[in-house]
Design an enzyme around this catalytic site. Structure first.
Site, short mmCIF file in Angstrom:
data_model
loop_
_atom_site.label_atom_id
_atom_site.label_comp_id
_atom_site.label_asym_id
_atom_site.label_seq_id
_atom_site.Cartn_x
_atom_site.Cartn_y
_atom_site.Cartn_z
N ASN A 422 0.84 -1.19 0.00
CA ASN A 422 0.00 0.00 0.00
C ASN A 422 0.88 1.24 0.00
OD1 ASN A 422 -2.64 1.49 0.51
ND2 ASN A 422 -1.46 2.15 2.28
N GLU A 423 0.67 2.11 -0.98
CA GLU A 423 1.38 3.39 -1.07
C GLU A 423 2.89 3.19 -1.00
OE1 GLU A 423 -0.39 5.95 1.87
OE2 GLU A 423 -2.34 5.92 0.88
N ASN A 424 3.37 2.24 -1.80
CA ASN A 424 4.81 1.95 -1.80
C ASN A 424 5.61 2.96 -2.61
OD1 ASN A 424 3.37 -1.11 -1.93
ND2 ASN A 424 4.75 -0.67 -0.23
#
Length: 816
Positions: A422-424
């Site tokens: 997530n949101e890397n």
């Protein structure tokens, strides 16, 4: 020695004993929130006649979280560090040469297990299940004199949990949620015979027409005694409770996850969101005259994310109507009981949810079991969330947690997607942020997921430079909150859809301060630049600086979020290419990075508050997503409206009925028909001229032959207020030893300032107790006003003086 024996022995049956073989360790625990000098400090005897030296141990029950209240205490940073638990076990293993196991359903974030002074195991990872074999350590301890002298035949169990910050551990502390500490899920003492079932992998598949089902069963056995022969039995029971197939086989090889049985079923009963039918697979193994049994449930369903198209379940299009869940609740933080979890998941189903993304980590087996039985499809992910990419230790933990989540939740028919991150694209934890290295590791995770479970899809959210790696991609779209205006939602979504082979939109919505309402909620939209995108960018979550955006410049009212949600749901009904969406999130949750929110340290985007109190948004979703007749007048927590004398005010009703009739002070204002594309409120809105005074609103909705009714009372204020000048504090209710107090903000003439959003602070001295640090609009010691008022409750006992203060205003007191 740590044994990876997760999903252990849910149901054990045996021929030689009727003793209980698995029990939750709930009570008789002691806890200290700090570190010790060593394990000896947890077990050494206290000399008679001398006070126990510090630290002071407090009695607790499990599940338990370090951060039950400090996560939302406005005056402190939440505790991140070690904490110790201890108890004395009565161990009565009924099996000759049996094993005594300790099964963790989840503990955060690093955990060490001791029997007396013997360290038995360590585990890193706050969300997966894991099991410790205590057998040898218990046997060794029983040889010590203290077993009978100091501990009177009981076994001292000591557990150290630690949620200290660590850049080489996931999740990152940059994540928008608390990295909690403690034994915050259930802990089980399990007795196993010398040979027992570790895991059963039951794969149920069916063609899109539902004509032919296939079931394969693999198993992993726990065999520390190296037993050579055993008999296995597999029984299949259909959703009606009828046994339909049985398989028996002697085995002599226990290596790996052996394929034991493969069978077919003609026209199996399908699992769907409307009718979640499940089959029961019972696996038994018998050795030395002792039988142990593990029962799992499976569901036959066929799903497909159509390339450049919608989502299909069992050969038919299904619009995924979703939300998100964090493991977080008022007063307990992550330590939610089974009863709380059941309540939460049933509320989601009541709202009409058929899909959920579990953010951002593996969640309790209780949640997954409920999704299976309620008919809620699932995206479940590992906690690789923000910060970048660490080194080998970091990466090994991510791969281990992905392996665990897949193996431990493999049989759940509700699961569609394994989330890899997530949101890397969000840097910050490391000196290096290398997109190519992140891509390489994402590919490694994607390959691992498909190797362990080729039957399910992979997905990530918001990392555009990795969107081509996974099966399903969700970009960042926050139309009307972090960027853009909500009427751009469909166009922006279509633009993103065209960039991906398989598009699914998870995370949309915005914050709303419960009980705050507005007569002109969309005013901020006039400041917003259109056509500049609707994604979330660095700094957009800040309440200061940067371009105009509703998240910074809006009023954070329930009224605005009602319009935003209403528009999104209206549009989703006319997007035939859309696979689905998931609103972020279902429930408000605590976060360390939002101290200046109206409820400090709380992400307030939920449709219910942190204690399950429904916001108005809940009913908007219900009006679009459910079929059981319902009707709801907007404004149940809006006691006073305002405007000019005789001004026409919109009264909105959210309902799934065919039509509804509004009555104002007993007078009919006519019948309106529902049309989902008639924004706002799907055409169920009335303009009502209002003058100063009290109003009673009643709506009667009809759906076929069913009639449903809702009523509210409101006051209409026409007096205009000036600069806020003084606070008042009154007791408005007392019941069963609990008083409700209300603060109001008035101008110099005593007129209620209905747009006041001042931050107020409650305090108490005396015998009573304020109900605070719950992270809700009505149970926080510091909270922004909603329409010039705020409430808080207190336990009444003896005499107390309650105070409330606000910057630049005189503090007021109330004696109770």
């Amino acid at each position: 020695m740590l044994k990876r024996i997760c999903f252990v022995l849910l149901v054990l049956t045996f021929k030689l004993s009727s003793a209980q073989t698995s029990k939750r360790l709930l009570n008789d625990w002691e806890f200290v929130k700090q570190d010790l000098g060593g394990i000896w400090e947890a077990v050494r005897p206290v000399k008679l006649g001398q006070p126990e030296e510090l630290p002071f141990w407090q009695k607790v029950s499990l599940p338990h979280c370090f951060n039950a209240t400090d996560a939302v205490d406005p005056d402190v940073n939440y505790y991140q560090g070690p904490g110790w638990y201890r108890t004395n076990l009565t161990v009565e293993n009924p099996y000759a040469n049996g094993r005594t196991l300790l099964h963790f359903e989840g503990a955060g974030q690093k955990t060490s297990v001791y029997i007396y002074t013997i360290k038995v195991a360590e585990h890193v990872g706050g969300y997966d299940e894991w099991t410790v074999d205590l057998t040898k350590a218990i046997a060794d301890f029983k040889k010590l004199p203290v077993f009978t002298t100091q501990f009177k035949g009981k076994i001292p169990l000591v557990i150290r949990c630690d949620n200290s910050r660590d850049l080489e551990m996931i999740p990152s502390n940059l994540s928008d949620f608390n990295v909690y500490g403690g034994i915050y899920r259930y802990l089980n003492l399990v007795y196993a015979p010398p040979l027992s079932v570790d895991k059963v992998f039951a794969k149920a598949s069916v063609d899109a027409k539902g004509s032919l089902g296939k079931l394969t069963v693999k198993a992993r056995l726990f065999n520390p005694e190296n037993i050579k022969t055993a008999d296995i039995s597999i029984n299949i029971v259909d959703p009606n409770g009828k046994s339909i197939a049985t398989f028996n086989k002697p085995i002599t090889t226990f290596n790996g996850d052996s394929l034991l049985w493969e069978t077919t079923l003609k026209t199996p009963k399908l699992w769907s969101t409307e009718l979640p039918q499940q089959y029961q697979v019972t696996f038994s193994v018998t050795a030395g005259g002792v039988t142990t049994t593990l029962t799992e449930k499976v569901g036959f369903r066929n799903f497909e994310f159509v390339k450049k198209g919608p989502f299909m379940l069992n050969g038919k299009r299904l619009l995924l109507r979703g939300t998100h869940r964090h493991e977080d609740h008022a007063g307990v933080a992550a330590a939610m009981t089974e009863e709380m979890i059941v309540t939460e998941m049933k509320l989601m189903k009541e709202m009409g949810v058929n899909f959920i993304r579990l953010g951002h980590y593996q969640q309790s087996r209780i949640v997954l079991n409920l999704c299976d039985s309620l008919g809620i499809l699932v995206w479940e992910e590992i906690p690789w969330c923000r910060g970048g990419l660490g080194g080998s230790v970091y990466q090994e933990q991510a791969k281990r947690m992905l392996t665990n989540i897949i193996e431990q939740h493999y049989n759940h028919p509700s699961i569609l997607i394994w989330g890899l991150g997530n949101e890397n694209d969000w840097p910050g934890d490391f000196t290096e942020f290398d997109q190519q290295k992140i891509r390489s590791f994402m590919k490694e995770l994607n390959d691992l997921s498909h190797r362990l479970d080729p039957s399910r899809s992979t997905a990530i959210r918001r990392c555009d430079f990795c969107r081509d790696i996974v099966d399903v991609y969700s970009p960042s779209i926050w139309a009307g909150w972090y960027r853009g205006i909500y009427t751009e939602y469909k166009d922006v979504s279509l633009e993103e859809f065209n960039k991906s082979d398989r598009f699914l939109h998870v995370e949309w919505g915005g914050d709303s301060h419960a009980r705050r309402h507005s007569e002109s909620p969309d005013n901020a939209l006039s400041k917003i630049k259109q056509g500049g995108g609707a994604d979330e960018r660095a700094g957009d979550a800040s309440l200061y600086g940067g371009a105009a955006r509703v998240s910074k410049d809006g009023d954070w009212s329930e009224s605005y979020i009602a319009n935003l949600i209403d528009w999104h749901l209206k549009e989703q009904e006319t997007m035939p290419w859309l696979s689905g969406t998931a609103y972020w999130p279902f429930k408000d949750f605590s976060t360390p990075i939002r101290p200046e929110n109206p409820v400090p340290y709380v992400n307030q985007k939920g449709v219910v508050e942190r204690d399950f109190t429904k916001k108005e948004a809940f009913y908007i979703f219900q009006s679009y997503w459910t079929s059981t007749p319902m009707v709801h007048i907007y404004g149940h927590t809006w006691p006073v409206r305002w405007g000019e004398p005789g001004e026409a005010k919109m009264v909105k009703v959210y309902s799934n009925c065919d039509d509804a009739e509004l009555f104002v002070n007993g007078k009919s204002y006519g019948v309106n028909k529902r049309n989902s594309q008639d924004f706002p409120a799907a055409g169920l809105r009335w303009l009502v001229p209002m003058d100063k005074g009290k109003y009673s609103f009643k709506v009667v909705g009809k759906k076929g032959k069913v009639t449903v009714v809702d009523e509210i009372q409101q006051e209409y204020q026409t007096e205009k207020w000036s600069t806020p000048a003084k606070l008042t504090l009154t007791k408005i209710e007392e019941k069963n030893g609990m008083a409700t107090l209300e603060v109001k903000l008035l101008d110099a003439n005593g007129i209620l300032c209905l747009d006041a959003i001042n931050l107020v602070e409650f305090d108490l001295i005396g015998d009573g107790e304020l109900i605070k640090d719950q992270g809700t609009s009505s149970a926080s010691s510091k909270v922004q006003l909603y329409n010039g008022r705020a409430i808080i409750k207190m336990k009444v006992k003896g005499k107390s003086v309650v105070s409330v203060k606000s910057k630049d205003l005189r503090t007021v007191f109330l004696e109770i």
